[in-house]
Each structure stands twice: as structure tokens, then as C-alpha cells.
Design a protein around this motif. Structure first.
Motif, mmCIF file in Angstrom:
data_model
loop_
_atom_site.group_PDB
_atom_site.id
_atom_site.type_symbol
_atom_site.label_atom_id
_atom_site.label_comp_id
_atom_site.label_asym_id
_atom_site.label_seq_id
_atom_site.Cartn_x
_atom_site.Cartn_y
_atom_site.Cartn_z
ATOM 1 N N PRO A 197 0.803 -1.238 0.000
ATOM 2 C CA PRO A 197 0.000 0.000 0.000
ATOM 3 C C PRO A 197 0.831 1.281 0.000
ATOM 4 O O PRO A 197 0.508 2.229 -0.723
ATOM 5 C CB PRO A 197 -0.830 -0.135 1.285
ATOM 6 C CG PRO A 197 -0.946 -1.607 1.505
ATOM 7 C CD PRO A 197 0.359 -2.186 1.037
ATOM 8 N N LYS A 200 2.143 1.768 -3.536
ATOM 9 C CA LYS A 200 1.085 2.049 -4.503
ATOM 10 C C LYS A 200 0.582 3.487 -4.391
ATOM 11 O O LYS A 200 0.091 4.054 -5.371
ATOM 12 C CB LYS A 200 -0.080 1.071 -4.316
ATOM 13 C CG LYS A 200 0.265 -0.368 -4.693
ATOM 14 C CD LYS A 200 -0.868 -1.328 -4.411
ATOM 15 C CE LYS A 200 -2.016 -1.143 -5.395
ATOM 16 N NZ LYS A 200 -3.056 -2.181 -5.205
ATOM 17 N N ARG A 201 0.711 4.085 -3.205
ATOM 18 C CA ARG A 201 0.265 5.490 -3.044
ATOM 19 C C ARG A 201 1.205 6.470 -3.737
ATOM 20 O O ARG A 201 0.821 7.620 -3.985
ATOM 21 C CB ARG A 201 0.156 5.831 -1.556
ATOM 22 C CG ARG A 201 -1.075 5.248 -0.872
ATOM 23 C CD ARG A 201 -1.303 5.888 0.480
ATOM 24 N NE ARG A 201 -0.273 5.538 1.432
ATOM 25 C CZ ARG A 201 -0.331 4.505 2.262
ATOM 26 N NH1 ARG A 201 -1.388 3.706 2.236
ATOM 27 N NH2 ARG A 201 0.644 4.256 3.109
ATOM 28 N N ASP A 203 3.170 8.060 -6.831
ATOM 29 C CA ASP A 203 2.924 8.126 -8.275
ATOM 30 C C ASP A 203 3.846 9.146 -8.932
ATOM 31 O O ASP A 203 3.400 10.163 -9.484
ATOM 32 C CB ASP A 203 1.456 8.483 -8.536
ATOM 33 C CG ASP A 203 1.086 8.327 -10.009
ATOM 34 O OD1 ASP A 203 1.838 7.646 -10.745
ATOM 35 O OD2 ASP A 203 0.054 8.896 -10.426
ATOM 36 N N GLU A 413 10.507 9.206 0.348
ATOM 37 C CA GLU A 413 9.906 8.148 -0.471
ATOM 38 C C GLU A 413 10.937 7.098 -0.874
ATOM 39 O O GLU A 413 10.655 5.890 -0.845
ATOM 40 C CB GLU A 413 9.263 8.761 -1.717
ATOM 41 C CG GLU A 413 7.985 9.535 -1.452
ATOM 42 C CD GLU A 413 7.470 10.250 -2.685
ATOM 43 O OE1 GLU A 413 6.249 10.480 -2.773
ATOM 44 O OE2 GLU A 413 8.289 10.591 -3.558
#
Length: 445
Positions: A197, A200-201, A203, A413
Motif C-alpha cells: 500500500p 502504490k500510493r 505516483d 519516499e
């Protein structure tokens, strides 16, 4: 305590880049200078330590990354990358695009350095993102994970090869046994991590300047044979040199020539010359157009190379500041399994120093006396050290910055994605080594 200095320096670096939004190049140099002062490096010597670190890192990576980026951009601007991406989609289908990236990366990554294979394959990943509409990390992350696994676990990559020499272990057996760990571990993490998750968040967009935005018609693209031929040309040269080195005396004149041609910078330079002709005058593109592609790639790489060089400066300060010697002294007498000790020392050194190669070479020196007295298979000791060297990739690892910049991520990130996947790979690797130890012991091998 030296490890406290390392921890505080990493925290300060993160604060400078995340809270104050300071440029990564400047932040790394500032922290490197501060650590050098704290660790007692004479002020007059600090500029030389920084220069040596930057020079060593850029010397190792600039030719490889710069030439690789130019080859990738020339292929992208001619439609060759799109041709390969299209055939991968035809063969595997959009649903299995991640499997395509894992298979491709493992085949190429067995013999090629992470950075070399990365810059060769990433244009194809960028093109697949554009063609399929998938997220960048969905396509690119499996590629990076597969390449990281091959580079850190297996010879003929520099770290495992150096450790095999230290332990007098068979390079061939190390590669053979290592594949039983690297392939399942790398494939598992490569397919699981993009589905988490927190990944996937994210982008991120494809970085500008590293790939052309044009979409080609089938008639405009070069043939698959030429496209694959250029993409695989450096793989053949580098892999061929590695295989020949195992079979031919290193003192022969023939081997010197093969080693020269098979070195990453020369192989990529020859590939660039081939790409300029194949995707230039041969298909009606002028040399001026091809030169423009090379220039665009060079501009896009400038900041990436600066940040990687600054990471080398930070790493060199940690080494010159005595961090590795301190860790060797502290861990030398720990009463635990030689395999676990070898892995753990490599992990600690990797966290502190950033360089996987420095970590494995130092760790091998610490545990070398245990090899003869413990009865442990030296091949397994090589694999234990090599697996530990991939753990906790973070801001003092030049590969971290390559990953961050190409995938257009923030520092936080990149830590969430790369630091976690490298750590889990290291743990799975240790589990695989211990399992192999049990199996070989049961078979009396």
C-alpha cells in the motif's frame, strides 16, 4: 561513539533535504564536512578527503552512467526502446509486464553492474510506462529490485568476487549456489513490493530529459533485431569478458584485449558508437539529431552525477574517520554463528559506510580467521557476507541517489521504498544461506 556520529549525521541530512528543501549535493557536502570535523580529520585534509571521495565515486560511475544514459536516449529518440517494449508486451501481455521486467533484469544483471544494467534497461521501463499507462514504480521497481539482487549476491560482481578471493572459495560454486537464493528472493520481492500500500500510493512522473515523449508508428521504428542487438551488445561484451577470464590465463595478451573491450566504460562507448550509426544515418537520421539526443541525456544526468559524487564524499569521510576500523574492533569477538556474524558485520558496515563493496571486503577480513576453524563451507561465507551487504541502502549509498533521481522520488519516499526492499532482501538472503548450510550438511557436501 562513532556509530552515534553516523546516526546523527544521517538524521541531519534528512532534515536538511526534507524540511529545509536543501539541494542534495549541497546537503551531502555540508554533512560530510561536519562529520569530518567531529571525527578529528585535520581541517587542512578535509578538502582532499572530499575530493578523493568525489573523484573515486565519479570516476567509477560517470563514464558508465553518462554513456549508458546517452545510449538509452538515442534508442528512445529513434523508437528502438519502444520497439523492444512493444515486443515485451506482445510476449508477456500488459498483465505480466512486471514478470517481463524481472526476467529481463535478471538475465542482464547476472554479469552487469547495477548502474550499467540500470541505465540500459530503464529507457525500456519508461517506454512501457508511457505505452501501458501504468505507474512508474509498478514497472520500474521490479527492474531495480532484480538488478540489486544480482549485483549484491553473485559473482562476477566486484563485492562477491573479492570476498570469494579472500576466502579462497570457488567463484563458479558461489555463483551456482547463489542463484538458488538470488532468483527466488529477488523475484519474490520484485513482485510483492510494488503491491504494498505505501508504494502504490506513490505516483512519480518519468523524469524529463531522460526519454523522448514521442510515440512512433510501426513503420517509423527500427527493426527488433537491430534494437535488441544494440541493447544487448554491452551485455555480450561484458559477459563475454567475464566468462573468458575464467578460462584464459590473465597474463596473456589476448586476455588483456578482452578485459579492455569488456570493461563497462569501453563496452558502453563502443555501444554508443554502434547506436549512433544504427539509429542515425542507417535509418535516415542525421548525426546532428543523434548528437542532440546525446546532449539531452548529458544535461539530464548532470545533477544526478553531482549528487552521486557528493555521496562518495560522505562515504569517504566515514571511512577516513575510522568508522570501519571501529566496527571491526567491536564485532571481532562476538560469540555467534560465523555465518550470522559475517552477515551482521556486513550489514553494520553497509549502514555506516554506504558502499556495499567496502562492507563486504571489510567484513570478510573480520571473519576470515573463522573460516578455517569453524568448518563452514567458504562458499556459504561468501554468500552470507554478500547478502548482508545489500541491507539498509540509504543516503550514504550512491546507488540510493541513482534510484531516487531516476524514479523521481523524494528522499523520504526513496527510503520507504529502497531501504525497505534492500533490507528484506538481505534477511531473505541470510535465510537462504542458513537453509543451504543445512542442506549441504545433510548431504555431507
Amino acid at each position: 561513539m562513532p556509530l552515534v556520529v553516523v546516526g546523527i549525521s544521517v538524521v541531519i541530512l534528512l532534515l536538511l533535504m526534507t524540511k529545509l528543501k536543501l539541494n542534495g549535493f549541497a546537503a551531502l557536502l555540508l554533512v560530510a564536512v561536519a562529520v569530518a570535523i567531529v571525527r578529528g580529520i585535520p581541517l587542512a585534509d578535509i578538502p582532499d578527503v572530499l575530493s578523493d571521495g568525489i573523484g573515486g565515486q565519479i570516476g567509477d560511475t560517470m563514464l558508465t552512467i553518462g554513456l549508458g544514459a546517452m545510449v538509452g536516449r538515442v534508442m528512445g529518440d529513434s523508437g528502438a526502446a519502444q520497439r523492444i517494449a512493444g515486443k515485451l508486451l506482445d510476449a508477456f501481455g500488459p498483465r505480466w509486464v512486471q514478470v517481463a521486467m524481472v526476467v529481463t533484469s535478471m538475465l542482464i544483471g547476472v554479469t552487469m553492474f547495477y548502474e550499467v544494467a540500470f541505465v540500459i534497461i530503464v529507457p525500456i521501463a519508461f517506454t512501457l510506462v508511457r505505452v501501458t499507462g501504468a505507474k512508474l514504480l509498478w514497472v520500474g521497481l521490479p527492474m531495480s529490485i532484480a538488478l540489486s539482487t544480482m549485483h549484491s549476491f553473485l559473482p562476477p560482481h566486484p563485492g562477491p568476487t573479492a570476498v570469494a578471493a579472500t576466502f579462497h572459495a570457488s567463484v563458479g560454486l558461489t555463483l551456482f549456489y547463489g542463484l538458488f537464493i538470488a532468483i527466488p528472493a529477488g523475484a519474490l520481492i520484485a513482485l510483492v513490493w510494488p503491491r504494498l500500500p505505501f508504494v502504490k500510493r506513490m505516483d512519480p512522473a518519468v523524469p524529463t530529459g531522460l526519454v523522448g515523449e514521442r510515440e512512433f508508428t510501426d513503420e517509423e521504428m527500427p527493426g527488433l533485431g537491430w534494437s535488441l542487438g544494440v541493447a544487448l551488445f554491452p551485455v555480450v561484451l561484458i559477459a563475454g569478458a567475464a566468462v573468458t577470464e575464467l578460462a584464459v590465463s590473465s597474463d596473456s595478451h589476448f586476455m588483456h584485449l578482452i578485459a579492455f573491450i569488456g570493461s563497462a566504460p569501453i563496452a558502453l562507448l563502443l555501444t554508443l558508437l554502434l547506436a549512433i550509426w544504427v539509429f542515425g544515418p542507417r535509418i535516415g537520421r542525421s548525426l546532428e539529431e543523434v548528437g542532440g539526443s546525446c546532449a539531452s541525456a548529458a544535461k539530464a544526468m548532470a545533477m544526478i552525477l553531482l549528487v552521486i559524487g557528493a555521496g562518495g564524499a560522505f562515504k569517504n569521510v566515514l571511512v577516513e574517520g575510522g568508522i570501519s576500523d571501529y566496527i571491526k574492533d567491536v564485532t571481532h569477538s562476538w560469540p555467534i554463528s560465523p555465518l550470522v556474524l559475517a552477515w551482521l558485520i556486513a550489514v553494520i558496515l553497509r549502514v555506516a559506510l554506504g558502499s556495499a563493496t567496502v562492507a563486504v571486503v571489510t567484513a570478510s577480513g573480520v571473519v576470515l580467521p573463522l573460516v578455517a576453524g569453524s568448518g563452514i563451507n567458504p562458499v556459504l561465507m561468501v554468500l552470507a557476507v554478500s547478502c548482508g551487504s545489500i541491507a539498509f541502502s540509504h543516503v550514504n549509498d550512491p546507488g540510493f541517489w541513482l534510484f531516487k533521481e531516476y524514479f523521481n522520488l523524494s528522499v523520504v519516499e526513496a527510503i520507504k521504498v529502497r531501504t525497505t526492499y534492500t533490507t528484506v532482501l538481505a534477511i531473505l538472503g541470510l535465510g537462504g544461506v542458513l537453509a543451504l548450510d543445512g542442506i549441504l550438511g545433510a548431504l555431507n557436501v
